[in-house]
Design a protein around this motif. Structure first.
Motif, PDB file in Angstrom:
ATOM      1  N   ASN A 218       0.809  -1.430   0.125  1.00 34.31           N
ATOM      2  CA  ASN A 218      -0.015   0.125   0.126  1.00 34.31           C
ATOM      3  C   ASN A 218       0.905   1.221  -0.102  1.00 34.31           C
ATOM      4  O   ASN A 218       0.397   2.256  -0.659  1.00 34.31           O
ATOM      5  N   ALA A 219       1.718   1.204   0.910  1.00 39.46           N
ATOM      6  CA  ALA A 219       2.880   2.233   0.943  1.00 39.46           C
ATOM      7  C   ALA A 219       3.624   2.730  -0.686  1.00 39.46           C
ATOM      8  O   ALA A 219       3.630   3.653  -0.878  1.00 39.46           O
ATOM      9  N   LEU A 220       3.958   1.390  -1.337  1.00 41.84           N
ATOM     10  CA  LEU A 220       4.420   1.551  -2.593  1.00 41.84           C
ATOM     11  C   LEU A 220       3.477   2.248  -3.544  1.00 41.84           C
ATOM     12  O   LEU A 220       3.880   2.982  -4.444  1.00 41.84           O
ATOM     13  N   MET A 221       2.200   1.866  -3.506  1.00 42.29           N
ATOM     14  CA  MET A 221       1.081   2.296  -4.436  1.00 42.29           C
ATOM     15  C   MET A 221       0.842   3.670  -4.064  1.00 42.29           C
ATOM     16  O   MET A 221       0.692   4.448  -5.151  1.00 42.29           O
ATOM     17  N   GLY A 222       0.933   4.140  -2.975  1.00 41.44           N
ATOM     18  CA  GLY A 222       0.730   5.783  -2.379  1.00 41.44           C
ATOM     19  C   GLY A 222       1.916   6.449  -3.055  1.00 41.44           C
ATOM     20  O   GLY A 222       1.701   7.605  -3.641  1.00 41.44           O
ATOM     21  N   ILE A 223       3.271   5.938  -2.861  1.00 43.96           N
ATOM     22  CA  ILE A 223       4.163   6.714  -3.828  1.00 43.96           C
ATOM     23  C   ILE A 223       4.200   6.806  -5.043  1.00 43.96           C
ATOM     24  O   ILE A 223       4.383   7.650  -5.602  1.00 43.96           O
ATOM     25  N   ILE A 224       3.843   5.604  -5.564  1.00 45.80           N
ATOM     26  CA  ILE A 224       3.464   5.485  -7.381  1.00 45.80           C
ATOM     27  C   ILE A 224       2.481   6.780  -7.390  1.00 45.80           C
ATOM     28  O   ILE A 224       2.685   7.505  -8.526  1.00 45.80           O
ATOM     29  N   PHE A 225       1.531   6.625  -6.768  1.00 50.03           N
ATOM     30  CA  PHE A 225       0.204   7.562  -6.952  1.00 50.03           C
ATOM     31  C   PHE A 225       0.616   9.095  -6.945  1.00 50.03           C
ATOM     32  O   PHE A 225       0.291   9.880  -7.542  1.00 50.03           O
ATOM     33  N   VAL A 226       1.466   9.267  -6.174  1.00 50.17           N
ATOM     34  CA  VAL A 226       2.097  10.862  -5.818  1.00 50.17           C
ATOM     35  C   VAL A 226       3.170  11.247  -6.711  1.00 50.17           C
ATOM     36  O   VAL A 226       3.415  12.216  -6.563  1.00 50.17           O
ATOM     37  N   SER A 227       3.870  10.391  -7.051  1.00 49.85           N
ATOM     38  CA  SER A 227       5.183  10.373  -7.764  1.00 49.85           C
ATOM     39  C   SER A 227       5.000  11.638  -8.823  1.00 49.85           C
ATOM     40  O   SER A 227       5.808  12.380  -9.127  1.00 49.85           O
ATOM     41  N   GLY A 228       3.904  11.393  -9.732  1.00 50.19           N
ATOM     42  CA  GLY A 228       3.802  12.524 -10.530  1.00 50.19           C
ATOM     43  C   GLY A 228       3.847  13.943 -10.155  1.00 50.19           C
ATOM     44  O   GLY A 228       4.584  14.658 -10.773  1.00 50.19           O
ATOM     45  N   TRP A 229       3.345  14.226  -9.003  1.00 49.28           N
ATOM     46  CA  TRP A 229       3.073  15.490  -8.301  1.00 49.28           C
ATOM     47  C   TRP A 229       4.588  15.875  -7.966  1.00 49.28           C
ATOM     48  O   TRP A 229       5.180  16.913  -8.139  1.00 49.28           O
ATOM     49  N   ILE A 230       5.021  14.942  -7.448  1.00 52.44           N
ATOM     50  CA  ILE A 230       6.580  15.078  -6.499  1.00 52.44           C
ATOM     51  C   ILE A 230       7.497  15.523  -7.692  1.00 52.44           C
ATOM     52  O   ILE A 230       8.236  16.554  -7.591  1.00 52.44           O
ATOM     53  N   ILE A 231       7.492  14.691  -8.936  1.00 58.61           N
ATOM     54  CA  ILE A 231       8.466  14.970  -9.966  1.00 58.61           C
ATOM     55  C   ILE A 231       8.325  16.324 -10.622  1.00 58.61           C
ATOM     56  O   ILE A 231       8.974  17.089 -10.931  1.00 58.61           O
ATOM     57  N   GLY A 232       6.841  16.781 -10.700  1.00 58.37           N
ATOM     58  CA  GLY A 232       6.215  17.961 -11.061  1.00 58.37           C
ATOM     59  C   GLY A 232       6.772  19.213 -10.213  1.00 58.37           C
ATOM     60  O   GLY A 232       7.250  20.144 -10.573  1.00 58.37           O
ATOM     61  N   PHE A 233       6.678  18.905  -8.947  1.00 53.63           N
ATOM     62  CA  PHE A 233       6.988  19.915  -8.047  1.00 53.63           C
ATOM     63  C   PHE A 233       8.673  20.143  -7.854  1.00 53.63           C
ATOM     64  O   PHE A 233       8.929  21.250  -7.951  1.00 53.63           O
ATOM     65  N   LEU A 234       9.431  19.013  -8.086  1.00 54.13           N
ATOM     66  CA  LEU A 234      10.971  19.228  -8.043  1.00 54.13           C
ATOM     67  C   LEU A 234      11.536  19.977  -9.154  1.00 54.13           C
ATOM     68  O   LEU A 234      12.071  20.855  -9.253  1.00 54.13           O
ATOM     69  N   VAL A 235      10.424  19.630 -10.401  1.00 58.49           N
ATOM     70  CA  VAL A 235      11.064  20.215 -11.756  1.00 58.49           C
ATOM     71  C   VAL A 235      10.742  21.641 -11.983  1.00 58.49           C
ATOM     72  O   VAL A 235      11.785  22.539 -12.429  1.00 58.49           O
ATOM     73  N   PHE A 236       9.299  21.677 -11.814  1.00 60.61           N
ATOM     74  CA  PHE A 236       8.616  23.030 -12.136  1.00 60.61           C
ATOM     75  C   PHE A 236       8.688  24.042 -10.892  1.00 60.61           C
ATOM     76  O   PHE A 236       8.435  25.147 -11.174  1.00 60.61           O
ATOM     77  N   THR A 237       8.863  23.579  -9.877  1.00 60.90           N
ATOM     78  CA  THR A 237       8.697  24.677  -8.631  1.00 60.90           C
ATOM     79  C   THR A 237       9.888  24.497  -7.915  1.00 60.90           C
ATOM     80  O   THR A 237      10.585  25.793  -7.574  1.00 60.90           O
ATOM     81  N   LEU A 238      10.596  23.555  -7.388  1.00 64.29           N
ATOM     82  CA  LEU A 238      11.727  23.620  -6.359  1.00 64.29           C
ATOM     83  C   LEU A 238      12.969  24.043  -7.085  1.00 64.29           C
ATOM     84  O   LEU A 238      13.647  25.095  -6.546  1.00 64.29           O
ATOM     85  N   VAL A 239      13.092  23.633  -8.411  1.00 61.36           N
ATOM     86  CA  VAL A 239      14.583  24.252  -9.131  1.00 61.36           C
ATOM     87  C   VAL A 239      14.127  25.750  -9.516  1.00 61.36           C
ATOM     88  O   VAL A 239      15.085  26.345  -9.294  1.00 61.36           O
ATOM     89  N   PRO A 240      13.199  26.134 -10.059  1.00 61.11           N
ATOM     90  CA  PRO A 240      12.965  27.605 -10.112  1.00 61.11           C
ATOM     91  C   PRO A 240      13.072  28.420  -8.823  1.00 61.11           C
ATOM     92  O   PRO A 240      13.718  29.386  -8.891  1.00 61.11           O
TER      93      PRO A 240
END
Length: 286
Positions: free
Chosen positions: A7-29
């Motif tokens: 269940n934990a792995l499924m949760g991480i996979i579910f939110v991974s899209g948002w995490i990647i988007g945040f890192l690339v388009f928010t945190l880096v800028p």
């Protein structure tokens, strides 16, 4: 694999899209912006040229740019006045719209309509035509007289009179949030208070207001963020203009943006401390 880990792995996979988007388009800028604020940044034919200047941009913002410091003082004054007015008006309007009256849906639409049609250019036109001031206010009050005889308090009072309609204009979403909060209150508590002889005024101060404190905090945050990002905000306009000014550039503009961000965080912390209410939190949990 155990069910818990699965269940934990499924949760991480579910939110991974948002995490990647945040890192690339928010945190880096954000990191890039902070770095720019310590540099003199110029665009050349060979790309972006950065020259490290340390805290020079921050020093210049406070010591050599009186326009920016004046805008900061004006912004803090506006927030300290506008936010209590907007939140108080929204609460009163929500209580009235939550009662059983005919045409309730129509009145709710009327209050929310400005949220849909308001934009920077529309508000600019209204300000240019003095349509954001109270009708007839200039017949009874002279802004010059207020500023001359009452100093900063006269300026603040004049600011409220000049922008009163605009202040109410920003109340649409807050009214909806308050209505949602009012509809979640437990009616049995009010019935018990009524049987015990409590008046409506006492029920408002002892039951309704403490229970709504978390909702008030949400509205304070929403109002502060909305007003701080508004297109006609003087600081936002200055940062945008300085970014394309060849004598100042992106490095200086990003330093202004960082200072502005810190001031917003401080104001936000102050307002949240004021609206924090342990009794309201207990009531909400129950």
């Amino acid at each position: 694999m155990k069910l818990k880990n699965k269940n934990a792995l499924m949760g991480i996979i579910f939110v991974s899209g948002w995490i990647i988007g945040f890192l690339v388009f928010t945190l880096v800028p954000i990191i890039r912006t902070i770095w720019f604020s310590f540099n003199n940044v110029k665009f050349t034919a060979n790309g972006i040229k950065e020259t490290y200047v340390g805290l020079l941009n921050y020093k210049n913002a406070f010591l050599l740019d009186p326009v920016f410091t004046d805008y900061i003082i004006e912004y803090i004054s506006q927030m300290l006045i506008f936010i209590p007015i907007i939140v108080t008006f929204s609460l009163i309007a929500a209580i009235m719209l939550n009662k059983k009256i005919k045409g309730k849906g129509f009145f709710r639409t009327i209050f929310f309509l400005p949220v849909i049609i308001t934009s920077g250019p529309v508000m600019q036109k209204l300000i240019e035509q003095n349509a954001t001031a109270l009708p007839g206010v200039y017949k009874y009050f002279s802004m010059e007289y207020l500023a001359k005889n009452f100093g900063i308090f006269g300026n603040l009072f004049g600011m409220v009179l000049n922008s009163f309609i605009m202040i109410l204009w920003f109340s649409g979403v807050q009214i909806l949030i308050f209505i949602a909060g009012l509809q979640k209150l437990d009616k049995s508590v009010y019935e018990a208070a009524s049987i015990d002889g409590a008046s409506k005024w006492q029920m408002f101060w002892k039951l309704t207001l403490p229970a709504l404190m978390p909702v008030i905090s949400i509205n304070v945050v929403y109002t502060l963020v909305t007003l701080s990002n508004f297109a006609l905000n003087h600081i936002v306009q200055k940062i945008s203009n300085d970014m394309y000014d060849i004598t100042k550039g992106i490095g200086y503009a990003t330093a202004l943006a960082i200072i502005y961000f810190i001031i917003i965080l401080i104001l936000l912390s102050v307002f949240l401390l004021i609206t924090k209410n342990k009794d309201g939190e207990k009531y909400a949990k129950n």
